[in-house]
Design a protein around this motif. Structure first.
Motif, mmCIF file in Angstrom:
data_model
loop_
_atom_site.group_PDB
_atom_site.id
_atom_site.type_symbol
_atom_site.label_atom_id
_atom_site.label_comp_id
_atom_site.label_asym_id
_atom_site.label_seq_id
_atom_site.Cartn_x
_atom_site.Cartn_y
_atom_site.Cartn_z
ATOM 1 N N LYS A 48 -42.799 3.383 12.249
ATOM 2 C CA LYS A 48 -42.186 3.501 13.680
ATOM 3 C C LYS A 48 -42.998 3.192 15.265
ATOM 4 O O LYS A 48 -42.954 2.193 16.094
ATOM 5 N N PHE A 49 -44.465 3.828 15.090
ATOM 6 C CA PHE A 49 -45.304 3.832 15.993
ATOM 7 C C PHE A 49 -45.770 2.060 16.088
ATOM 8 O O PHE A 49 -46.067 1.905 16.896
ATOM 9 N N ASN A 50 -46.274 1.266 15.440
ATOM 10 C CA ASN A 50 -46.820 0.498 15.197
ATOM 11 C C ASN A 50 -45.950 -1.046 15.325
ATOM 12 O O ASN A 50 -46.153 -1.771 15.882
ATOM 13 N N GLU A 51 -44.591 -0.195 14.955
ATOM 14 C CA GLU A 51 -43.702 -1.020 15.571
ATOM 15 C C GLU A 51 -43.587 -1.310 16.741
ATOM 16 O O GLU A 51 -43.572 -2.300 17.640
ATOM 17 N N VAL A 52 -43.228 -0.332 17.563
ATOM 18 C CA VAL A 52 -43.360 -0.396 19.466
ATOM 19 C C VAL A 52 -44.782 -0.337 19.997
ATOM 20 O O VAL A 52 -44.440 -1.268 21.234
ATOM 21 N N LYS A 53 -45.684 -0.202 18.713
ATOM 22 C CA LYS A 53 -47.201 -1.219 19.525
ATOM 23 C C LYS A 53 -46.962 -2.031 19.884
ATOM 24 O O LYS A 53 -47.155 -2.979 20.414
ATOM 25 N N ALA A 54 -46.281 -3.391 18.469
ATOM 26 C CA ALA A 54 -46.001 -4.308 18.296
ATOM 27 C C ALA A 54 -45.834 -4.499 19.637
ATOM 28 O O ALA A 54 -45.464 -5.283 20.282
ATOM 29 N N MET A 55 -44.111 -3.941 19.383
ATOM 30 C CA MET A 55 -42.727 -4.418 20.409
ATOM 31 C C MET A 55 -43.722 -4.795 21.758
ATOM 32 O O MET A 55 -43.586 -5.706 22.804
ATOM 33 N N TYR A 56 -44.393 -3.610 22.196
ATOM 34 C CA TYR A 56 -45.033 -3.460 23.542
ATOM 35 C C TYR A 56 -46.465 -3.963 24.075
ATOM 36 O O TYR A 56 -46.384 -4.866 24.411
ATOM 37 N N GLU A 57 -46.809 -4.646 22.428
ATOM 38 C CA GLU A 57 -48.100 -5.603 23.140
ATOM 39 C C GLU A 57 -47.148 -6.927 23.058
ATOM 40 O O GLU A 57 -47.844 -8.199 23.957
ATOM 41 N N PHE A 59 -44.330 -7.399 24.464
ATOM 42 C CA PHE A 59 -43.878 -7.143 26.562
ATOM 43 C C PHE A 59 -45.145 -8.051 26.591
ATOM 44 O O PHE A 59 -45.309 -8.037 27.601
ATOM 45 N N ASP A 60 -46.107 -6.754 26.765
ATOM 46 C CA ASP A 60 -47.202 -7.087 28.076
ATOM 47 C C ASP A 60 -48.341 -8.298 27.447
ATOM 48 O O ASP A 60 -48.482 -8.949 28.769
ATOM 49 N N SER A 61 -47.513 -9.325 26.833
ATOM 50 C CA SER A 61 -48.111 -10.739 26.342
ATOM 51 C C SER A 61 -47.217 -11.454 27.562
ATOM 52 O O SER A 61 -48.003 -12.376 27.885
ATOM 53 N N VAL A 62 -45.721 -11.280 26.745
ATOM 54 C CA VAL A 62 -44.761 -11.576 28.093
ATOM 55 C C VAL A 62 -44.874 -11.886 29.201
ATOM 56 O O VAL A 62 -44.794 -12.106 30.465
ATOM 57 N N SER A 63 -44.985 -10.146 29.517
ATOM 58 C CA SER A 63 -45.106 -9.847 31.211
ATOM 59 C C SER A 63 -46.297 -10.340 31.286
ATOM 60 O O SER A 63 -46.649 -10.735 32.980
ATOM 61 N N GLY A 64 -47.215 -10.642 31.191
ATOM 62 C CA GLY A 64 -48.597 -11.059 31.831
ATOM 63 C C GLY A 64 -48.778 -12.085 32.050
ATOM 64 O O GLY A 64 -48.874 -12.795 32.958
#
Length: 150
Positions: A48-57, A59-64
């Motif tokens: 779950k941590f890896n999935e959330v981390k991938a989702m935030y990455e 999101f981070d690339s989209v937000s960037g």
């Protein structure tokens, strides 16, 4: 050490554990049941941590990318504003230039009229002077001419 001795040691070790497991069945059951549960929960948590981390990455690339786009838009808006200000300044200067050109035209026309009036007055004065000189020359010519033919 021979194979039989090794086998006896292993057999003794297994017998000790079997004896312990028989005496502590409840503890052994908890350990046997708890270890897979703990490992499963750990695996699920890490997954779950890896999935959330991938989702935030993501999101981070989209937000960037969105932030970069926003900065580009702001820079373009600033540039457009600067161009508007420059255009307004150029229009003001153009208006001043047009007014100066009109004033120069009016001054040139008035100077031209004054020169023409002055030249016309000088022409009239010169013609008057010329005609008076001619009449005086004609008078002198008649006065100096012998009418009798001598």
């Amino acid at each position: 050490m021979s194979d039989l001795d090794k086998l006896d040691k292993v057999q003794g070790f297994v017998d000790k554990w079997v004896t312990w497991a028989k005496q502590n069945t409840m503890i052994a059951g908890i350990v046997i049941t708890g270890i897979p549960a703990i490992l499963g929960a750990g695996y699920a948590g890490i997954t779950k941590f890896n999935e959330v981390k991938a989702m935030y990455e993501d999101f981070d690339s989209v937000s960037g990318a969105a932030y970069a786009s926003k900065r580009k838009v702001e820079a373009l808006e600033e540039k457009v504003q600067e161009l508007r200000e420059t255009t307004i300044k150029l229009q003001e200067r153009l208006n001043y230039a047009v007014m100066d050109a009109r004033e120069a035209k009016i001054v040139a026309e008035s100077v031209q009229k004054e020169l023409r009036a002055g030249l016309a007055a000088q022409k009239v004065e010169l013609e008057a002077t010329s005609s008076s000189l001619r009449s005086e020359m004609n008078s002198l010519k008649r006065a100096t001419t012998n009418r009798l033919g001598n």
